[in-house]
Structure formats: C-alpha cells, structure tokens
Design an enzyme around this catalytic site. Structure first.
Site, PDB file in Angstrom:
ATOM      1  CG  ASP A   1      20.402  -2.143  -1.731  1.00  0.00           C
ATOM      2  OD1 ASP A   1      19.767  -2.183  -0.720  1.00  0.00           O
ATOM      3  OD2 ASP A   1      19.942  -2.167  -2.878  1.00  0.00           O
TER       4      ASP A   1
ATOM      5  CG  HIS B   1      18.617   0.951  -6.772  1.00  0.00           C
ATOM      6  ND1 HIS B   1      19.655   1.049  -6.313  1.00  0.00           N
ATOM      7  CD2 HIS B   1      17.629  -0.109  -6.097  1.00  0.00           C
ATOM      8  CE1 HIS B   1      19.826  -0.057  -5.117  1.00  0.00           C
ATOM      9  NE2 HIS B   1      18.459  -0.545  -5.173  1.00  0.00           N
TER      10      HIS B   1
ATOM     11  CG  HIS C   1      14.292  -3.933  -5.750  1.00  0.00           C
ATOM     12  ND1 HIS C   1      14.314  -4.293  -4.687  1.00  0.00           N
ATOM     13  CD2 HIS C   1      15.233  -3.099  -5.763  1.00  0.00           C
ATOM     14  CE1 HIS C   1      15.078  -3.321  -3.750  1.00  0.00           C
ATOM     15  NE2 HIS C   1      15.932  -2.761  -4.678  1.00  0.00           N
TER      16      HIS C   1
ATOM     17  CB  CYS D   1      13.972  -3.096   0.488  1.00  0.00           C
ATOM     18  SG  CYS D   1      13.787  -1.853   1.634  1.00  0.00           S
TER      19      CYS D   1
ATOM     20  CG  ASN E   1      19.154  -4.472  -5.423  1.00  0.00           C
ATOM     21  OD1 ASN E   1      18.551  -3.518  -5.221  1.00  0.00           O
ATOM     22  ND2 ASN E   1      19.928  -5.006  -4.294  1.00  0.00           N
TER      23      ASN E   1
END
Length: 312
Positions: free
Chosen positions: A27, A218, A220, A251, A260
């Site tokens: 990611d 998860h 950000h 993203c 992240n």
C-alpha cells in the site's frame, strides 16, 4: 523517555499484545511516484521482518496498467523465500489469485468499498457487483488452503459522497465476512474518522455479530487523527492494526488522502502503553531511513524524524 524509547505506562482494559499488519511494501509503494527496483523492495521486506514485523504485505497481483509500481510481483515474490514473516498479497480477481497461488502465496486479500462512488472509481463496478466478483476468489482461495483478508475502504467518509452511514458499512462488512474472509480491515481511506465515529462503527458491528477479534483498522493521518482513532479501536477490543513503515503511501484513487499511519508512530504509542508488538523500534526506524534515502525524500513519520539522528 528511557534510552530513546518511551516509558511504559499501561492503561487498564487495553490488549496485552497488538499484531501490526505492515502494508508499506504494498500500500505504501504503490502510491509512490518513484518505481522502486525489485531488489530494493525485497531488501525492504527482509529488513521489516528482521525488525520484528510478523506480517508484511508484500505486493499486489493487479494488472500493471493500474498499478505500475507493483508490476514486478512475479519477480518479487520468489525472492522472499525464507523471510521470517507472513507475506499476504492483494488479489483483485480470479486472475490475480491464479498468479499468486502459482507462486506459493498462502495469504491473499480482496479490496472492496463501502460506497458506490469509490467502488466505481477503484473497481469499475457497483458495490454489489464487486462482491459478486470477490465470491469465487474467496471460495477458491479457501479451497487452496490460503487465508483471506477483506479490505473495506471508505468506512468513514468518501470524497464524492461525504460521510458514510454506519449502517451501510455494517451491511457491506457483514457480506464480506459471509463470503468467507477470515479478517476484515476497516479503512479510513481519506483520513476523516474521529474517535467517536470509530467507536460507533465498532459498536454497531459488534451488535451485528462481527466481533472485534475478526477486525483490523487501517487509518490515514490526513487530519492527524490516526493514533487517536487507533487508541479508540484498541479500547473496543481490536488487536490488529495496519500501518506503513515511514508513513509511506496514500490512495491513488482518493486524491485527498495523505499517508498511512506510520508504523514507527504506532509502535512508539504501543510501547508507551506497555503493549507488546514484537517490533524493535530502532531497527524499524533505521529501515525507514534507508528506504527514504532510496526514495529521495525524508520520511513523514514524526517518530522516524525524532529518532533518526540517534541512528546515524
């Protein structure tokens, strides 16, 4: 602070141990403008595992047209033989699953959305159509003996649709788990969640029969809330947290998203709470400094920036 590490002061009611699901190599790097050489990616993963991260998401078996930064998945995965960590990979469809299983992947993940707008942008499908696409992927992976994780994006806010109703997230989450996913990661894809919102969603999921033990979070850090949101999730019984070494990534389909949650920032907080992660913060920081040098820019992680002078 003791020797450059926080003084542990436990908080009653929090878990004794948290599993960090490291997403930097997948990611994180997929959203970097720099295409990192495959040898560097392999070394990055080895260093993360050596720092004590027991789960390192290695790559994604998507079409190179969509994520050119990860076009070398077939080259990379065989180079990781002997790495002492779980190495899950993202698979978007049955073709991606075939590629992953052929190389011996034992854990895969599918990537869904709680909102129609993001499902269309990311998968070119409606939410229901994407779930239909995932069904055979999950079933075949389980038949092959592979573990399956489900990612659910836009659980708190969507750049096109605004705030996402809790009940909608619960509905899609329940359907992903019913497909056969072992674990579900709740994504704050554009970083707009706040601790109260996190608590409300986890309470609603529990009421719908989705226990915290099957969930990961998860976050950000767009508005600086990632650690606060993580602590809220821990207080609700979540024990798996996604993070990205050095704060890499965002993203590619959500332009307002910043990086992240940095793994180092997470480990600093957990160490300070006396929660075991198995991660050596100094080795992890050195790894993120090493990767930042290869990307040609400093790490956005505040913990990396604070500790890096001590590592030099």
């Amino acid at each position: 602070m003791i020797d450059g590490l926080p003084m542990p002061v436990p908080e009653p009611g929090l878990p004794d141990r948290v599993r960090i699901h490291e997403v930097g190599p997948r990611d994180g790097l997929q959203n970097e403008k720099t295409v990192v050489p495959v040898e560097v990616k392999a070394e990055f993963i080895r260093r993360l595992a050596a720092a004590g991260l027991g789960t390192v998401e290695a790559t994604s078996f998507v079409h190179p047209k969509w994520v050119p930064q990860l076009a070398d998945a077939e080259q990379l995965f065989p180079m990781l033989d002997g790495v002492g960590a779980r190495l899950p990979v993202l698979v978007p469809n049955e073709r991606g699953l075939d590629r992953a299983l052929a190389l011996g992947a034992r854990e895969v993940a599918v990537f869904g959305s709680a909102t129609e707008s993001f499902a269309k942008a990311n998968l070119n499908r409606t939410v229901d159509e994407s779930l239909e696409m995932f069904a055979p992927v999950v079933a075949r992976a389980r038949e092959a003996g592979a573990g399956v994780r489900g990612y659910l994006s836009m659980c708190f806010g969507d750049p096109w649709e605004g705030a996402v109703p809790v009940e909608r997230v619960v509905r899609v989450a329940r359907r992903l788990l019913d497909l056969g996913c072992d674990e579900l990661s709740l994504g704050d894809t554009i970083g707009v969640a706040t601790p109260g919102h996190v608590g409300a969603l986890l309470t609603a999921l529990d009421a719908a029969g989705v226990p915290a033990g099957r969930l990961a979070v998860h976050f950000h850090d767009t508005y600086g809330q990632a650690l606060a949101n993580t602590l809220a999730a821990l207080r609700h019984g979540v024990t798996t947290v996604d993070a990205s070494a050095g704060g890499l990534g965002g993203c590619p389909y959500a332009k307002s998203a910043t990086g992240n949650l940095a793994t180092e920032d997470l480990v600093w907080m957990l160490d300070g709470l006396g929660i075991d992660t198995g991660v050596d913060l100094r080795l992890l920081t050195a790894t993120s400094v090493w990767m930042a040098d290869r990307l040609g820019r400093p790490s956005p992680s505040r913990t990396v920036r604070a500790l890096a002078p001590q590592e030099n």
